[in-house]
Design a protein around this motif. Structure first.
Motif, PDB file in Angstrom:
ATOM      1  N   GLN A 103      -4.504  -2.405  -4.913  1.00 41.79           N
ATOM      2  CA  GLN A 103      -5.765  -2.952  -5.409  1.00 41.79           C
ATOM      3  C   GLN A 103      -6.948  -2.545  -4.552  1.00 41.79           C
ATOM      4  N   GLY A 104      -6.674  -1.762  -3.498  1.00 42.52           N
ATOM      5  CA  GLY A 104      -7.762  -1.235  -2.678  1.00 42.52           C
ATOM      6  C   GLY A 104      -8.258  -2.164  -1.594  1.00 42.52           C
ATOM      7  N   ASP A 105      -7.475  -3.166  -1.224  1.00 38.33           N
ATOM      8  CA  ASP A 105      -7.870  -4.079  -0.151  1.00 38.33           C
ATOM      9  C   ASP A 105      -7.952  -3.299   1.163  1.00 38.33           C
ATOM     10  N   GLU A 106      -9.146  -3.203   1.733  1.00 38.88           N
ATOM     11  CA  GLU A 106      -9.361  -2.366   2.917  1.00 38.88           C
ATOM     12  C   GLU A 106      -8.554  -2.853   4.114  1.00 38.88           C
ATOM     13  N   ARG A 107      -8.350  -4.162   4.213  1.00 37.52           N
ATOM     14  CA  ARG A 107      -7.567  -4.690   5.331  1.00 37.52           C
ATOM     15  C   ARG A 107      -6.114  -4.215   5.227  1.00 37.52           C
ATOM     16  N   ALA A 108      -5.556  -4.300   4.032  1.00 36.78           N
ATOM     17  CA  ALA A 108      -4.176  -3.861   3.812  1.00 36.78           C
ATOM     18  C   ALA A 108      -4.050  -2.354   3.990  1.00 36.78           C
ATOM     19  N   ALA A 119       3.848   5.129  -4.690  1.00 37.78           N
ATOM     20  CA  ALA A 119       3.172   6.423  -4.538  1.00 37.78           C
ATOM     21  C   ALA A 119       2.174   6.405  -3.382  1.00 37.78           C
ATOM     22  N   ILE A 120       1.560   5.259  -3.148  1.00 38.75           N
ATOM     23  CA  ILE A 120       0.538   5.181  -2.098  1.00 38.75           C
ATOM     24  C   ILE A 120       1.153   5.367  -0.714  1.00 38.75           C
ATOM     25  N   LEU A 121       2.427   5.007  -0.553  1.00 37.42           N
ATOM     26  CA  LEU A 121       3.094   5.228   0.726  1.00 37.42           C
ATOM     27  C   LEU A 121       3.191   6.726   1.006  1.00 37.42           C
ATOM     28  N   HIS A 122       3.554   7.514   0.006  1.00 41.33           N
ATOM     29  CA  HIS A 122       3.662   8.964   0.191  1.00 41.33           C
ATOM     30  C   HIS A 122       2.277   9.576   0.434  1.00 41.33           C
ATOM     31  N   GLU A 123       1.281   9.076  -0.271  1.00 46.15           N
ATOM     32  CA  GLU A 123      -0.079   9.575  -0.093  1.00 46.15           C
ATOM     33  C   GLU A 123      -0.556   9.376   1.348  1.00 46.15           C
ATOM     34  N   TYR A 124      -0.350   8.183   1.862  1.00 47.93           N
ATOM     35  CA  TYR A 124      -0.824   7.880   3.215  1.00 47.93           C
ATOM     36  C   TYR A 124       0.042   8.541   4.289  1.00 47.93           C
ATOM     37  N   THR A 125       1.339   8.673   4.035  1.00 46.07           N
ATOM     38  CA  THR A 125       2.204   9.366   4.989  1.00 46.07           C
ATOM     39  C   THR A 125       1.802  10.833   5.099  1.00 46.07           C
ATOM     40  N   GLN A 126       1.537  11.471   3.963  1.00 44.64           N
ATOM     41  CA  GLN A 126       1.116  12.859   3.974  1.00 44.64           C
ATOM     42  C   GLN A 126      -0.226  13.022   4.693  1.00 44.64           C
ATOM     43  N   LYS A 127      -1.124  12.065   4.471  1.00 48.84           N
ATOM     44  CA  LYS A 127      -2.419  12.104   5.141  1.00 48.84           C
ATOM     45  C   LYS A 127      -2.247  12.029   6.662  1.00 48.84           C
ATOM     46  N   SER A 128      -1.386  11.138   7.118  1.00 53.79           N
ATOM     47  CA  SER A 128      -1.148  10.992   8.559  1.00 53.79           C
ATOM     48  C   SER A 128      -0.474  12.227   9.141  1.00 53.79           C
TER      49      SER A 128
END
Length: 299
Positions: free
Chosen positions: A206-211, A248-257
């Motif tokens: 949902q785009g919660d910046e804290r999360a 999917a967001i886990l893969h997106e952020y893992t790839q970014k890192s």
């Protein structure tokens, strides 16, 4: 030909009647006993009795490490009663001599290299993110187990050598799904017991910046471990599994890192391809049967 295949987990023993085409003809599950070895053996025996007239043998996926030299369980995982037990011998006594057992994460790796995301790779790796980080390294169509069977036990990788007590500073703790849920809960002002994994990812999706900030910090830790695996075995691909890997967001952020690590290197090192596992809840069952087939059917 038909086989009884069991996937022993911390909460349940999942089982399936399967054939050579990996079809699951029947499925079920029973609670995993946590008190005694005898109760565990009885649970397996009762499942086997339902199918003993139909099956060629029994294939099992089990948490922990069976030492290749002593044949005894050296690392029992959640099933502490298995420690220093010749578990193959014990379970053959209540089922059949045609029984095979392999570590659960190694089964997932076998599944992926034979039928999933690692098929066709020269070298691959699987990381199963759960209560720890299960792992497996594949070379060709085989899982590399090392001298004692400890190869691929990624939970024991260190991500902070200043912390030397127990699992402090170890990747299996800092990179576990439980750790991520706790981080997101804290970030959004909740107690870890107040939310589960799905709810934690709801905040992220949902785009919660804290999360999302907590997710980024977690994926930095995951990327560090993946980078170390790459530097050690240089795989074509690393497949990520476990319940949270379906996000999917886990893969997106893992790839970014991981990309950030590559960008900060002073030389252009090769970059590993990160992919999701093809099979999720069924990967251990499929891999356990692949292991059985390799041993008895010589596939």
């Amino acid at each position: 030909m038909e086989y009884l295949v069991l996937d022993v987990g911390g909460s349940a023993i999942k089982y399936a009647l399967m054939n050579d085409e990996l079809e699951m003809l029947e499925k079920g599950k029973v609670p995993t006993p946590h008190d005694t070895l005898d109760n565990f053996k009885n649970a397996v025996h009762n499942i086997y009795n339902q199918y003993k007239e139909r099956v060629d043998g029994v294939a099992m996926s089990l948490p922990g490490l069976i030492n290749k030299h002593t044949k005894k369980v050296q690392v029992p995982g959640a099933l502490t009663y298995n420690l220093d037990v010749d578990i193959v011998k014990e379970l053959q006594a209540v089922t059949t001599s045609r029984l095979t057992i392999e570590n659960d994460a190694k089964c997932a790796a076998l599944c992926e290299v034979e039928h999933g995301s690692l098929k066709g790779t020269d070298v691959g790796a699987v990381c199963i993110i759960g209560s720890g980080i299960g792992g497996g390294i594949t070379i060709g169509d085989k899982v590399f187990t090392g001298t004692h069977g400890f190869a691929g036990e990624f939970s024991y990788l260190s991500d902070d050598w200043t912390k030397k007590e127990g699992f402090d500073g170890k990747w299996g703790y800092d990179g576990s799904a439980l750790k991520l849920v706790a981080m997101i809960a804290k970030a959004v002002g909740k107690e870890p017991k107040e939310i589960d994994g799905l709810q934690a990812f709801e905040y992220c999706n949902q785009g919660d910046e804290r999360a999302l900030s907590a997710l980024k910090a977690f994926c930095d830790t995951i990327a560090m471990g993946l980078f170390n695996i790459q530097a050690t075995v240089d795989p074509d691909k690393i497949a990520i599994g476990g319940g949270i890997s379906q996000q999917a967001i886990l893969h997106e952020y893992t790839q970014k890192s991981l990309d950030e690590l590559y960008e900060k290197m002073p030389i252009p090192i090769p970059q590993v391809q990160i992919v999701p596992c093809t099979y999720y809840n069924d990967s251990n069952l499929i891999g356990a049967l692949v292991n059985y087939q390799k041993i008895y059917n010589k596939k």
